[in-house]
Design a protein around this motif. Structure first.
Motif, mmCIF file in Angstrom:
data_model
loop_
_atom_site.group_PDB
_atom_site.id
_atom_site.type_symbol
_atom_site.label_atom_id
_atom_site.label_comp_id
_atom_site.label_asym_id
_atom_site.label_seq_id
_atom_site.Cartn_x
_atom_site.Cartn_y
_atom_site.Cartn_z
ATOM 1 N N UNK A 100 0.984 -2.860 20.145
ATOM 2 C CA UNK A 100 0.444 -1.362 19.750
ATOM 3 C C UNK A 100 0.301 -1.398 18.295
ATOM 4 N N UNK A 101 -0.943 -0.822 17.795
ATOM 5 C CA UNK A 101 -0.923 -0.505 16.503
ATOM 6 C C UNK A 101 0.208 0.691 16.120
ATOM 7 N N UNK A 102 0.774 0.396 15.058
ATOM 8 C CA UNK A 102 1.807 1.198 14.352
ATOM 9 C C UNK A 102 1.138 1.909 13.068
ATOM 10 N N UNK A 103 1.112 3.327 13.404
ATOM 11 C CA UNK A 103 0.607 4.494 12.444
ATOM 12 C C UNK A 103 1.630 4.775 11.381
ATOM 13 N N UNK A 104 1.502 4.333 10.116
ATOM 14 C CA UNK A 104 2.592 4.920 9.258
ATOM 15 C C UNK A 104 2.079 6.058 8.825
ATOM 16 N N UNK A 105 3.036 7.016 8.256
ATOM 17 C CA UNK A 105 2.737 8.166 7.806
ATOM 18 C C UNK A 105 3.145 8.335 6.065
ATOM 19 N N UNK A 106 2.282 9.093 5.522
ATOM 20 C CA UNK A 106 2.473 9.315 3.913
ATOM 21 C C UNK A 106 3.869 10.377 4.119
ATOM 22 N N UNK A 107 4.710 10.334 2.971
ATOM 23 C CA UNK A 107 5.941 11.030 3.271
ATOM 24 C C UNK A 107 5.693 12.583 3.610
ATOM 25 N N UNK A 108 4.687 13.210 2.816
ATOM 26 C CA UNK A 108 4.462 14.571 2.876
ATOM 27 C C UNK A 108 3.730 15.003 4.121
ATOM 28 N N UNK A 145 12.983 12.607 10.567
ATOM 29 C CA UNK A 145 11.806 12.537 9.826
ATOM 30 C C UNK A 145 11.332 11.182 10.384
ATOM 31 N N UNK A 146 10.167 11.018 11.103
ATOM 32 C CA UNK A 146 9.615 9.766 11.481
ATOM 33 C C UNK A 146 8.352 9.122 10.531
ATOM 34 N N UNK A 147 8.799 7.901 10.380
ATOM 35 C CA UNK A 147 7.911 7.267 9.456
ATOM 36 C C UNK A 147 6.838 6.383 9.886
ATOM 37 N N UNK A 148 6.899 5.843 11.342
ATOM 38 C CA UNK A 148 5.929 5.223 12.092
ATOM 39 C C UNK A 148 5.927 5.631 13.408
ATOM 40 N N UNK A 149 4.598 5.645 14.057
ATOM 41 C CA UNK A 149 4.718 5.784 15.481
ATOM 42 C C UNK A 149 3.649 4.889 16.135
ATOM 43 N N UNK A 150 4.170 4.621 17.342
ATOM 44 C CA UNK A 150 3.109 3.928 18.227
ATOM 45 C C UNK A 150 3.141 4.151 19.590
ATOM 46 N N UNK A 151 2.314 3.691 20.478
ATOM 47 C CA UNK A 151 2.703 4.100 21.727
ATOM 48 C C UNK A 151 4.002 3.623 22.412
ATOM 49 N N UNK A 152 4.405 2.632 21.924
ATOM 50 C CA UNK A 152 5.650 1.667 22.315
ATOM 51 C C UNK A 152 6.830 1.956 21.571
ATOM 52 N N UNK A 153 6.804 2.853 20.404
ATOM 53 C CA UNK A 153 7.873 2.987 19.630
ATOM 54 C C UNK A 153 7.678 3.772 18.369
ATOM 55 N N UNK A 154 9.099 4.218 17.946
ATOM 56 C CA UNK A 154 8.826 4.927 16.622
ATOM 57 C C UNK A 154 10.132 4.489 15.583
ATOM 58 N N UNK A 187 3.832 16.101 16.394
ATOM 59 C CA UNK A 187 3.104 15.527 15.645
ATOM 60 C C UNK A 187 1.803 16.647 15.023
ATOM 61 N N UNK A 188 1.076 16.232 14.282
ATOM 62 C CA UNK A 188 0.048 17.163 13.645
ATOM 63 C C UNK A 188 -0.872 17.740 14.739
ATOM 64 N N UNK A 191 -7.410 13.112 5.869
ATOM 65 C CA UNK A 191 -6.714 14.046 4.847
ATOM 66 C C UNK A 191 -5.907 13.049 3.655
ATOM 67 N N UNK A 192 -5.513 11.832 4.083
ATOM 68 C CA UNK A 192 -4.847 11.306 3.042
ATOM 69 C C UNK A 192 -5.533 9.569 3.012
ATOM 70 N N UNK A 193 -6.747 9.665 2.200
ATOM 71 C CA UNK A 193 -7.554 8.422 2.304
ATOM 72 C C UNK A 193 -6.838 7.600 1.415
ATOM 73 N N UNK A 194 -6.301 7.835 0.248
ATOM 74 C CA UNK A 194 -5.795 7.096 -0.606
ATOM 75 C C UNK A 194 -4.553 6.317 -0.138
ATOM 76 N N UNK A 195 -3.857 6.910 0.812
ATOM 77 C CA UNK A 195 -2.750 6.449 1.390
ATOM 78 C C UNK A 195 -2.875 5.170 2.365
ATOM 79 N N UNK A 196 -4.163 5.190 2.983
ATOM 80 C CA UNK A 196 -4.564 4.003 3.831
ATOM 81 C C UNK A 196 -5.179 3.042 2.663
ATOM 82 N N UNK A 197 -5.662 3.162 1.745
ATOM 83 C CA UNK A 197 -6.192 2.521 0.685
ATOM 84 C C UNK A 197 -5.033 1.364 0.135
#
Length: 118
Positions: A10-18, A31-40, A62-63, A105-111
């Motif tokens: 599963x792809x793990x989605x990292x979240x910016x702190x805010x 607080x959750x820092x990463x989420x995937x279909x198989x884990x957090x 989630x958002x 919403x956070x393009x620089x985070x992904x860059x």
């Protein structure tokens, strides 16, 4: 076969702190820092008593006012974070929606993430 081989199921989605979502287990919130279909991956609270293999049920918030019932068990501890392997969690569609939101919403985070992965 491509040059880059996916090592995870599963792809793990990292979240910016805010923009971090949170999960609630009984009376505790994390607080959750990463989420995937198989884990957090979530930040531990100082007074939390957890151990490897502990089964947990809760609600992942989630958002977009998405409340996802989750079930899983503690897989491992990593510094001040704990990783839960989920038996029940977000769907692929929810993960795609979350990723789209974070990228917009956070393009620089992904860059920055892309820069460290290269």
């Amino acid at each position: 076969m491509s040059d880059i081989e996916q090592k995870r199921q599963y792809y793990r989605l990292k979240y910016p702190k805010r923009a971090r979502p949170y999960v609630r287990f009984a009376d505790e919130m994390f607080q959750v820092t990463e989420v995937s279909e198989g884990g957090i991956r979530m930040v531990l609270n100082n007074f939390t008593c957890m151990y490897k293999g502990l089964s947990m049920k809760g609600v992942l918030n989630l958002y977009g006012d998405r409340s996802i019932p989750i079930e899983g068990a503690v897989l491992r501890f990593d510094n001040d974070e704990v990783v839960l392997q989920l038996r029940k969690g977000p769907t692929f569609k929810i993960m795609v929606d979350q990723q789209r939101h974070i990228r917009q919403k956070y393009p620089s985070f992904f860059e920055r993430l892309r820069g460290t992965a290269a």
